[in-house]
Design a protein around this motif. Structure first.
Motif, PDB file in Angstrom:
ATOM      1  N   ASP A   1       0.823  -1.212   0.000  1.00  0.00           N
ATOM      2  CA  ASP A   1       0.000   0.000   0.000  1.00  0.00           C
ATOM      3  C   ASP A   1       0.856   1.260   0.000  1.00  0.00           C
ATOM      4  O   ASP A   1       0.448   2.299  -0.521  1.00  0.00           O
ATOM      5  CB  ASP A   1      -0.913   0.016   1.238  1.00  0.00           C
ATOM      6  CG  ASP A   1      -1.817  -1.192   1.268  1.00  0.00           C
ATOM      7  OD1 ASP A   1      -2.816  -1.190   0.533  1.00  0.00           O
ATOM      8  OD2 ASP A   1      -1.502  -2.154   2.011  1.00  0.00           O
ATOM      9  N   ARG A   2       2.027   1.183   0.614  1.00  0.00           N
ATOM     10  CA  ARG A   2       2.950   2.316   0.696  1.00  0.00           C
ATOM     11  C   ARG A   2       4.364   1.801   0.473  1.00  0.00           C
ATOM     12  O   ARG A   2       4.732   0.730   0.959  1.00  0.00           O
ATOM     13  CB  ARG A   2       2.901   2.999   2.074  1.00  0.00           C
ATOM     14  CG  ARG A   2       1.529   3.533   2.483  1.00  0.00           C
ATOM     15  CD  ARG A   2       1.138   4.750   1.658  1.00  0.00           C
ATOM     16  NE  ARG A   2      -0.108   5.335   2.090  1.00  0.00           N
ATOM     17  CZ  ARG A   2      -1.302   5.046   1.588  1.00  0.00           C
ATOM     18  NH1 ARG A   2      -1.415   4.134   0.630  1.00  0.00           N
ATOM     19  NH2 ARG A   2      -2.397   5.655   2.029  1.00  0.00           N
TER      20      ARG A   2
ATOM     21  N   ARG B   1       6.429   0.778  -8.961  1.00  0.00           N
ATOM     22  CA  ARG B   1       5.107   0.857  -9.597  1.00  0.00           C
ATOM     23  C   ARG B   1       4.465  -0.533  -9.669  1.00  0.00           C
ATOM     24  O   ARG B   1       3.267  -0.698  -9.456  1.00  0.00           O
ATOM     25  CB  ARG B   1       5.251   1.450 -10.995  1.00  0.00           C
ATOM     26  CG  ARG B   1       3.956   1.869 -11.606  1.00  0.00           C
ATOM     27  CD  ARG B   1       4.211   2.837 -12.772  1.00  0.00           C
ATOM     28  NE  ARG B   1       2.963   3.395 -13.195  1.00  0.00           N
ATOM     29  CZ  ARG B   1       2.214   2.873 -14.162  1.00  0.00           C
ATOM     30  NH1 ARG B   1       2.602   1.798 -14.795  1.00  0.00           N
ATOM     31  NH2 ARG B   1       1.071   3.437 -14.486  1.00  0.00           N
TER      32      ARG B   1
ATOM     33  N   GLY C   1      -3.739   2.960  -6.449  1.00  0.00           N
ATOM     34  CA  GLY C   1      -3.990   3.970  -5.424  1.00  0.00           C
ATOM     35  C   GLY C   1      -2.914   4.050  -4.358  1.00  0.00           C
ATOM     36  O   GLY C   1      -2.973   4.894  -3.476  1.00  0.00           O
TER      37      GLY C   1
ATOM     38  N   LEU D   1       0.877   4.648  -2.595  1.00  0.00           N
ATOM     39  CA  LEU D   1       1.767   5.814  -2.601  1.00  0.00           C
ATOM     40  C   LEU D   1       3.234   5.426  -2.483  1.00  0.00           C
ATOM     41  O   LEU D   1       3.589   4.561  -1.685  1.00  0.00           O
ATOM     42  CB  LEU D   1       1.458   6.747  -1.423  1.00  0.00           C
ATOM     43  CG  LEU D   1       0.166   7.535  -1.416  1.00  0.00           C
ATOM     44  CD1 LEU D   1       0.083   8.377  -0.148  1.00  0.00           C
ATOM     45  CD2 LEU D   1       0.052   8.423  -2.641  1.00  0.00           C
TER      46      LEU D   1
ATOM     47  N   PHE E   1       3.809   7.795 -12.505  1.00  0.00           N
ATOM     48  CA  PHE E   1       3.183   8.199 -11.256  1.00  0.00           C
ATOM     49  C   PHE E   1       2.595   9.607 -11.399  1.00  0.00           C
ATOM     50  O   PHE E   1       3.081  10.409 -12.187  1.00  0.00           O
ATOM     51  CB  PHE E   1       4.210   8.243 -10.119  1.00  0.00           C
ATOM     52  CG  PHE E   1       4.730   6.908  -9.689  1.00  0.00           C
ATOM     53  CD1 PHE E   1       4.162   6.242  -8.619  1.00  0.00           C
ATOM     54  CD2 PHE E   1       5.811   6.321 -10.336  1.00  0.00           C
ATOM     55  CE1 PHE E   1       4.658   5.015  -8.203  1.00  0.00           C
ATOM     56  CE2 PHE E   1       6.315   5.096  -9.936  1.00  0.00           C
ATOM     57  CZ  PHE E   1       5.732   4.438  -8.862  1.00  0.00           C
ATOM     58  N   THR E   2       1.592   9.899 -10.593  1.00  0.00           N
ATOM     59  CA  THR E   2       1.108  11.267 -10.429  1.00  0.00           C
ATOM     60  C   THR E   2       1.831  11.836  -9.214  1.00  0.00           C
ATOM     61  O   THR E   2       1.708  11.295  -8.106  1.00  0.00           O
ATOM     62  CB  THR E   2      -0.417  11.300 -10.199  1.00  0.00           C
ATOM     63  OG1 THR E   2      -1.048  10.683 -11.318  1.00  0.00           O
ATOM     64  CG2 THR E   2      -0.909  12.725 -10.031  1.00  0.00           C
TER      65      THR E   2
ATOM     66  N   GLU F   1       2.877  14.805  -6.480  1.00  0.00           N
ATOM     67  CA  GLU F   1       2.492  16.037  -5.798  1.00  0.00           C
ATOM     68  C   GLU F   1       3.661  17.021  -5.833  1.00  0.00           C
ATOM     69  O   GLU F   1       4.808  16.621  -6.069  1.00  0.00           O
ATOM     70  CB  GLU F   1       2.125  15.743  -4.337  1.00  0.00           C
ATOM     71  CG  GLU F   1       0.891  14.871  -4.181  1.00  0.00           C
ATOM     72  CD  GLU F   1       0.550  14.602  -2.729  1.00  0.00           C
ATOM     73  OE1 GLU F   1       1.185  15.204  -1.818  1.00  0.00           O
ATOM     74  OE2 GLU F   1      -0.356  13.780  -2.489  1.00  0.00           O
TER      75      GLU F   1
ATOM     76  N   LYS G   1       1.546   8.956  -6.534  1.00  0.00           N
ATOM     77  CA  LYS G   1       0.474   7.958  -6.511  1.00  0.00           C
ATOM     78  C   LYS G   1       0.519   7.133  -7.794  1.00  0.00           C
ATOM     79  O   LYS G   1       0.744   7.650  -8.878  1.00  0.00           O
ATOM     80  CB  LYS G   1      -0.866   8.671  -6.402  1.00  0.00           C
ATOM     81  CG  LYS G   1      -2.040   7.763  -6.125  1.00  0.00           C
ATOM     82  CD  LYS G   1      -3.278   8.608  -5.894  1.00  0.00           C
ATOM     83  CE  LYS G   1      -4.205   7.877  -4.929  1.00  0.00           C
ATOM     84  NZ  LYS G   1      -5.349   8.683  -4.531  1.00  0.00           N
TER      85      LYS G   1
ATOM     86  N   HIS H   1      -1.607   4.694 -10.399  1.00  0.00           N
ATOM     87  CA  HIS H   1      -3.004   4.567 -10.844  1.00  0.00           C
ATOM     88  C   HIS H   1      -3.454   3.128 -10.828  1.00  0.00           C
ATOM     89  O   HIS H   1      -2.733   2.232 -11.053  1.00  0.00           O
ATOM     90  CB  HIS H   1      -3.146   5.131 -12.264  1.00  0.00           C
ATOM     91  CG  HIS H   1      -2.679   6.542 -12.357  1.00  0.00           C
ATOM     92  ND1 HIS H   1      -3.341   7.580 -11.775  1.00  0.00           N
ATOM     93  CD2 HIS H   1      -1.592   7.065 -12.945  1.00  0.00           C
ATOM     94  CE1 HIS H   1      -2.691   8.703 -12.039  1.00  0.00           C
ATOM     95  NE2 HIS H   1      -1.620   8.418 -12.729  1.00  0.00           N
TER      96      HIS H   1
END
Length: 194
Positions: free
Chosen positions: A117-118, A141, A147, A149, A170-171, A173, A192, A194
């Motif tokens: 998850d992370r 990835r 979803g 991170l 990745f998206t 921030e 993040k 997808h």
């Protein structure tokens, strides 16, 4: 410490030389890196039952910070240096944390697809050459759930790290920057999948 890479690779040990390992945790305290780790855990926001991977876990400082704040997550650390992993194992056991530690390489993670998850990485990316960075990001990835991170801290290079992460699909921030004693600016990237 159970897993082993399917192939041996060269790697740069923490602080650049094996004989400097005893100073690794001292430098961690003196530089203020613990504040970067706290911020990484905060922005990652792991939830109950999440699986969290730390790539290049060294002596386990980021895993310890995560485990102390979130006792209900499953922690896994990977590092190519067996001496670092042995030190991490002792430190994490003393902290009362159950963590799986594996010998492995960032470019070749021995985990199934979509199994975390992370994913964390702290001051490790700059140890890799350009091709290896791309391989690592592809592996991250692959092992992240949809979803999930990636929270990565590294020496700030004016957007180059964020650009490389975005190019890997990745998206990303906006970069969070933090100043460390003796290291200068460190960028914290949150990305993040997808």
């Amino acid at each position: 410490m159970t897993e082993k890479s399917s192939q041996e690779r060269d790697y740069l040990p923490g602080l650049g030389k094996h004989y400097l390992m005893p100073f690794y945790d001292v430098l961690h305290r003196v530089s203020g890196l613990h504040a970067v780790h706290r911020q990484m855990v905060e922005v990652a926001g792991p939830g109950a039952g999440h699986r969290v991977l730390d790539i290049g876990c060294g002596t386990g400082n980021l895993l310890r910070t995560t485990g102390k704040r979130h006792r209900d997550v499953e922690l896994v650390g990977v590092d190519p240096d067996l001496k670092m992993l042995a030190r991490a194992e002792r430190k994490l056991r003393r902290a009362g944390l159950k963590v799986r530690l594996d010998r492995g390489f960032a470019q070749e993670l021995a985990f199934p697809d979509a199994s975390f998850d992370r994913v964390f990485s702290s001051l490790m990316l700059h140890h890799l050459d350009g091709e290896s960075k791309g391989e690592m990001l592809a592996e991250v990835r692959r092992v992240l759930k949809p979803g999930g991170l990636l929270v990565l801290a590294d020496i700030a290079h004016h957007g180059h790290v964020a650009h490389g992460i975005a190019a890997a699909g990745f998206t990303v921030e906006p970069t969070r920057t933090r100043r460390l004693r003796m290291f200068g600016d460190v960028g914290i990237e949150v990305a993040k999948v997808h």
